[in-house]
Design an enzyme around this catalytic site. Structure first.
Site, PDB file in Angstrom:
ATOM      1  N   SER A  56       4.080  -6.575   2.574  1.00  0.00           N
ATOM      2  CA  SER A  56       3.002  -6.298   3.305  1.00  0.00           C
ATOM      3  C   SER A  56       1.561  -7.033   2.478  1.00  0.00           C
ATOM      4  CB  SER A  56       2.548  -4.925   3.827  1.00  0.00           C
ATOM      5  OG  SER A  56       1.506  -4.662   4.333  1.00  0.00           O
ATOM      6  N   LEU A  57       0.792  -6.045   1.968  1.00  0.00           N
ATOM      7  CA  LEU A  57      -0.159  -6.150   0.953  1.00  0.00           C
ATOM      8  C   LEU A  57       0.370  -7.196  -0.089  1.00  0.00           C
ATOM      9  CD1 LEU A  57      -3.015  -5.800  -0.275  1.00  0.00           C
ATOM     10  CD2 LEU A  57      -1.940  -3.360  -1.096  1.00  0.00           C
TER      11      LEU A  57
ATOM     12  N   ARG B  19      -9.133  -7.632   4.519  1.00  0.00           N
ATOM     13  CA  ARG B  19      -8.181  -7.451   5.262  1.00  0.00           C
ATOM     14  C   ARG B  19      -8.174  -5.751   5.204  1.00  0.00           C
ATOM     15  NH1 ARG B  19      -2.698  -5.887   3.818  1.00  0.00           N
ATOM     16  NH2 ARG B  19      -1.063  -6.743   5.266  1.00  0.00           N
TER      17      ARG B  19
ATOM     18  N   HIS C  48       0.690  -3.075  11.131  1.00  0.00           N
ATOM     19  CA  HIS C  48       1.598  -4.045  11.612  1.00  0.00           C
ATOM     20  C   HIS C  48       2.175  -3.736  12.886  1.00  0.00           C
ATOM     21  CE1 HIS C  48       1.953  -5.755   7.557  1.00  0.00           C
ATOM     22  NE2 HIS C  48       2.065  -4.602   7.109  1.00  0.00           N
TER      23      HIS C  48
ATOM     24  N   GLN D  56       0.856  -1.261  -0.173  1.00  0.00           N
ATOM     25  CA  GLN D  56       0.029   0.043   0.034  1.00  0.00           C
ATOM     26  C   GLN D  56       0.798   1.000  -0.086  1.00  0.00           C
ATOM     27  OE1 GLN D  56      -3.393  -0.572   2.604  1.00  0.00           O
ATOM     28  NE2 GLN D  56      -3.794   1.778   2.903  1.00  0.00           N
TER      29      GLN D  56
ATOM     30  N   GLN E 265       0.798 -11.602  10.101  1.00  0.00           N
ATOM     31  CA  GLN E 265       1.478 -10.544   9.263  1.00  0.00           C
ATOM     32  C   GLN E 265       0.739  -9.381   9.465  1.00  0.00           C
ATOM     33  OE1 GLN E 265       0.094  -9.102   5.902  1.00  0.00           O
ATOM     34  NE2 GLN E 265       1.827  -9.658   4.758  1.00  0.00           N
TER      35      GLN E 265
END
Length: 328
Positions: A90-91, A115, A218, A11, A267
């Site tokens: 991440s994403l 998510r 996170h 992102q 995660q």
């Protein structure tokens, strides 16, 4: 023998117009955009291709990014380029898993839609924050964050005098992203992140920049989001991996899909170990990295991680034609 990795941004890389030329030029890409829109009940073309406010909202950004990245991936594969391993920041890890064969494209898109909603809504606006720390190595950042609190979880009175004792507890501010040498992101309760930024400047950081984000991504504050995401993950059938991918949580190769759901649950609230993941892949013999998606964020990180590997960017149809011609 040369080995190729497909890597996917997270992102923040989103851009109006992303994927539009793939939609225009490829039936495969067009089909995925259309199916994603039908599955989610969203106008995916407007979301991705036109200037709009929704594209920068987490609950929409994540589905838009994964749809775009996977549409690009499927076209690249049609041109004969197959990766030996994948990874995503991440994403981007959802695109990496789908590209590795572990997840259907539409399931990945549906999961990141959920998510995104969970990450945006779990912590009330204004309660959490994130901050980019430039020019200070990871060990010193970790030491500074640890020094905000004493051994029994109370603030060290000498650390940040403007914050009252007991305002900051252990775990209120942690590392969110190990992006590359000299660029680390911290996350957590807003007051703790702000206090940490003062501490980190004192410790020698060149710049400390508060990020314009909708939540403390996170961080342990998002553990409830991970728990809710696990329920959605339970509805998805995963497939045996055709190639390995590298996990953000462990910075190690995943070859058995059985642990993937637990890793994706973790995660959401765990640090993204991108720098360590790239170092691991390079040590494993990967020497060509193809960044798939808008922007060149990951290529920029790689310049600071290891300049000796080749990084190719596919953000447009023209890029795809040049890169596939180079790699075939």
């Amino acid at each position: 023998m040369s080995k190729i990795a497909f890597i996917y941004p997270g992102q923040g890389a989103q851009k109006a117009g992303m994927g539009s030329d793939f939609y225009e030029n490829s039936e495969t890409a067009r089909s995925l955009f259309d199916q994603a829109g039908e599955t989610l009940g969203l106008d995916m073309k407007t979301l991705c291709f036109e200037e709009n406010e929704k594209l920068d909202l987490t609950e929409y950004t994540q589905a838009a990014m994964v749809t775009t990245c996977l549409a690009m991936t499927r076209v690249i594969e049609e041109r004969g380029i197959k990766p030996d391993i994948t990874a995503g920041l991440s994403l981007g890890e959802y695109s990496a898993i789908a590209a590795a064969g572990g997840m259907e494209d539409l399931d990945a898109i549906r999961l990141v839609r959920k998510r995104g909603i969970l990450m945006q809504n779990t912590v009330p606006t204004g309660k959490g924050g994130m901050c980019a720390v430039m020019g200070l190595d990871a060990a010193k950042i970790e030491e500074a964050l640890e020094s905000l609190t004493d051994e029994d979880g109370q603030q060290d009175d000498t650390a940040v005098p403007v914050v009252k004792r007991m305002d900051i507890k252990r775990g209120d501010v942690t590392v969110a992203n190990y992006n590359c040498p000299g660029q680390i992101v911290i996350t957590g309760k807003l007051a703790a992140v702000e206090a940490a930024s003062v501490k980190l400047k004192e410790a020698g950081a060149k710049r400390v920049i508060m990020l314009n984000v909708s939540g403390p991504f996170h961080s342990p504050m998002l553990v409830p989001a991970g728990e809710e995401l696990a329920k959605e993950l339970d509805t998805v059938i995963l497939h045996p991996l055709q190639i390995p991918y590298v996990s953000n949580v462990t910075a190690e190769m995943v070859e058995n899909i059985s642990g993937t759901k637990e890793l994706l649950k973790q995660q959401v609230s765990s640090p993204v170990r991108w720098m360590q993941s790239m170092e691991y892949m390079i040590a494993s013999g990967i020497d060509r990295f193809v960044e798939i998606g808008p922007g060149k964020t990951l290529a920029g990180f790689m310049k600071k991680i290891n300049r000796d590997v080749n990084v190719y960017n596919v953000a447009s149809w023209e890029d795809m034609e040049k890169v596939t011609e180079s790699l075939v």
